[in-house]
Design a protein around this motif. Structure first.
Motif, mmCIF file in Angstrom:
data_model
loop_
_atom_site.group_PDB
_atom_site.id
_atom_site.type_symbol
_atom_site.label_atom_id
_atom_site.label_comp_id
_atom_site.label_asym_id
_atom_site.label_seq_id
_atom_site.Cartn_x
_atom_site.Cartn_y
_atom_site.Cartn_z
ATOM 1 N N PHE A 11 0.807 -1.222 0.000
ATOM 2 C CA PHE A 11 0.000 0.000 0.000
ATOM 3 C C PHE A 11 0.838 1.268 0.000
ATOM 4 N N GLY A 12 2.152 1.126 -0.139
ATOM 5 C CA GLY A 12 3.004 2.305 -0.203
ATOM 6 C C GLY A 12 2.818 3.212 0.991
ATOM 7 N N HIS A 13 2.735 4.500 0.732
ATOM 8 C CA HIS A 13 2.587 5.461 1.819
ATOM 9 C C HIS A 13 1.161 5.539 2.357
ATOM 10 N N TYR A 14 0.278 4.676 1.831
ATOM 11 C CA TYR A 14 -1.100 4.629 2.319
ATOM 12 C C TYR A 14 -1.325 3.507 3.326
ATOM 13 N N ALA A 15 -0.258 2.852 3.786
ATOM 14 C CA ALA A 15 -0.395 1.666 4.634
ATOM 15 C C ALA A 15 -1.268 1.901 5.860
ATOM 16 N N ASP A 16 -1.242 3.102 6.384
ATOM 17 C CA ASP A 16 -2.038 3.422 7.571
ATOM 18 C C ASP A 16 -3.143 4.427 7.270
ATOM 19 N N ASN A 17 -3.450 4.608 6.010
ATOM 20 C CA ASN A 17 -4.442 5.615 5.640
ATOM 21 C C ASN A 17 -5.271 5.152 4.437
ATOM 22 N N PRO A 18 -6.114 4.124 4.632
ATOM 23 C CA PRO A 18 -6.911 3.624 3.514
ATOM 24 C C PRO A 18 -7.890 4.654 2.954
ATOM 25 N N LYS A 19 -8.350 5.579 3.787
ATOM 26 C CA LYS A 19 -9.276 6.601 3.290
ATOM 27 C C LYS A 19 -8.598 7.497 2.260
ATOM 28 N N ALA A 20 -7.332 7.828 2.487
ATOM 29 C CA ALA A 20 -6.594 8.647 1.523
ATOM 30 C C ALA A 20 -6.369 7.866 0.236
ATOM 31 N N LEU A 21 -6.084 6.573 0.363
ATOM 32 C CA LEU A 21 -5.921 5.742 -0.830
ATOM 33 C C LEU A 21 -7.223 5.655 -1.606
#
Length: 297
Positions: free
Chosen positions: A74-84
């Motif tokens: 998930f790259g830099h979205y690993a802790d931010n699924p809403k942003a992804l």
């Protein structure tokens, strides 16, 4: 099963000018033909993702993919699924599913896993690999865990599934491990057939879609050569798979919502992204053929 390196012939398109833009599964205003969406298993381009996550998603969207299937990166979205999810919305991409492990669905991790994928609007959680699935002493553990997960995920509106490799088609109880899983799991458990591995194991993927109607909501399309068939070009459209028959079986029998391109190998002289684009182009042609034949009836 005899292997060959010829491409399954692609018929002349009946309606010139129609563009299937990645198999979005949309219904034409003048047609009742509904096609599955076309997705890509992101493991196919994992090196590209590791270098430029957003840029790779953009390239895949521009190729015409309607969706992506996640595989733990998930790259830099690993802790931010809403942003992804917002990034995907901006690109017109959906999440067709995700490969997960049984550990991610255990009592300690279930709620966290569900929350993450619900934020991405992903409904299909597929067990991508488990060595117990071809172990005669432990196959029942896999069956039990799948049935348990199916029941637990039902209350969240999600489904669990299982993904095959070649070992699942080893002989077991006068059939195969894959058949044993199919027969002994709840009908809500998705049988995510990987047609590349099915064919590699000497089985007919069309037969296996028809054998278990309504169970292949998501299906991996690919060709495998590995060291077994060194002359086989690993692109959709190559090999001995009856691609038109497979598309028809998925749509008419399998209740297939997503056809997932997976590029496990790359032909000589091609980058992974180039190979993915070639496979996507071939798959879209087969979907066009099916649509146009359906409209002509």
């Amino acid at each position: 099963m005899k292997r060959c390196n010829k491409q399954t012939p692609i018929a002349m398109l009946l309606m010139v000018g129609f563009l299937l833009a990645g198999g979005t599964g949309m219904v034409s205003a003048n047609s009742e033909v509904t096609l599955p969406g076309v997705s890509i298993q992101l493991w196919s381009v994992k090196e590209d993702l590791s270098k430029d996550f957003d840029g790779t998603l953009t390239k895949l969207a521009n190729m015409g993919f309607a969706s992506v299937e996640f595989a733990g990166e998930f790259g830099h979205y690993a802790d931010n699924p809403k942003a992804l999810k917002q990034t995907m919305d901006n690109l017109g991409l959906k999440g067709s599913g995700a490969h997960v492990s049984f550990e991610q669905l255990n009592a300690q991790n279930l709620e966290k896993t569900v929350a993450f994928y619900q934020a991405l609007d992903v409904n299909y959680l597929i067990i991508g690999w488990d060595e117990r699935a071809w172990d005669s002493q432990r196959i029942d553990e896999v069956v039990q865990l799948l049935n348990q997960a199916a029941e637990q995920l039902k209350k969240f509106g999600l489904q669990v599934g299982f993904h095959n490799h070649d070992h699942e088609f080893d002989d077991y109880q006068n059939s195969t491990f894959w058949d044993y899983i199919a027969i002994n799991t709840d009908a809500a458990v998705i049988l995510q057939q990987d047609v590349g591995w099915t064919t590699y194991a000497g089985k007919d993927p069309v037969d296996y879609v028809k054998r278990y109607p309504g169970r292949t909501q998501t299906t991996h399309y690919k060709v495998l050569a590995l060291d077994k068939y060194p002359d086989l070009i690993p692109l959709i459209g190559k090999g001995e798979t009856d691609w038109p028959a497979l598309v028809q079986a998925n749509i008419k029998v399998g209740d297939t919502r997503w056809l997932v391109v997976e590029q496990e190998e790359t032909p000589k002289g091609m980058t992974r992204m180039q190979a993915v684009e070639k496979s996507l182009h071939a798959l879209n042609q087969y979907l066009n053929i099916y649509r146009n034949q359906s409209l002509s009836k």
